[in-house]
Design a protein around this motif. Structure first.
Motif, PDB file in Angstrom:
ATOM      1  N   THR A 128      -3.702   4.921  -9.386  1.00 54.20           N
ATOM      2  CA  THR A 128      -3.259   3.541  -9.556  1.00 54.20           C
ATOM      3  C   THR A 128      -2.663   2.996  -8.256  1.00 54.20           C
ATOM      4  N   LEU A 129      -1.834   3.781  -7.589  1.00 55.59           N
ATOM      5  CA  LEU A 129      -1.263   3.346  -6.320  1.00 55.59           C
ATOM      6  C   LEU A 129      -2.352   3.146  -5.263  1.00 55.59           C
ATOM      7  N   PHE A 130      -3.340   4.006  -5.236  1.00 54.87           N
ATOM      8  CA  PHE A 130      -4.454   3.851  -4.311  1.00 54.87           C
ATOM      9  C   PHE A 130      -5.211   2.557  -4.587  1.00 54.87           C
ATOM     10  N   CYS A 131      -5.461   2.278  -5.858  1.00 53.87           N
ATOM     11  CA  CYS A 131      -6.198   1.057  -6.205  1.00 53.87           C
ATOM     12  C   CYS A 131      -5.410  -0.194  -5.824  1.00 53.87           C
ATOM     13  N   VAL A 132      -4.106  -0.174  -6.034  1.00 55.35           N
ATOM     14  CA  VAL A 132      -3.286  -1.370  -5.774  1.00 55.35           C
ATOM     15  C   VAL A 132      -3.083  -1.579  -4.266  1.00 55.35           C
ATOM     16  N   TYR A 133      -2.718  -0.540  -3.528  1.00 52.77           N
ATOM     17  CA  TYR A 133      -2.302  -0.713  -2.140  1.00 52.77           C
ATOM     18  C   TYR A 133      -3.421  -0.507  -1.112  1.00 52.77           C
TER      19      TYR A 133
END
Length: 88
Positions: free
Chosen positions: A79-84
């Motif tokens: 999720t962090l990879f997708c967002v940032y």
């Protein structure tokens, strides 16, 4: 050509389930019966004590928690990879 002599395997004589059941096409009324399964409970020495039982349950809980933590960490990192990273 020479025929190989078939080695005798001791597991060939073990009967797990007698498949000679009345009503089946291969049923033979006069077939010799194999060793019978008695269905007895295991000896008392084979049954774990309450302390061993709780140790088994605790080990299974730790393994389950470890696997769920790995999945949760993977989901959070994705999720962090997708967002940032991917979303920019």
């Amino acid at each position: 050509m020479r025929k190989r002599r078939k080695e005798k395997n001791p597991e060939d004589e073990i009967v797990v389930v007698n498949m000679n059941v009345d009503g089946m096409p291969w049923y033979d009324e006069h077939a010799p019966g194999g060793p019978k399964y008695t269905g007895k409970l295991p000896d008392r020495q084979d049954i774990p004590s309450w302390k061993e039982t709780f140790m088994i349950i605790g080990g299974a809980m730790k393994a389950g928690l470890l696997i769920s933590l790995v999945f949760a960490a993977t989901l959070i990192l994705f999720t962090l990879f997708c967002v940032y990273v991917w979303g920019r």
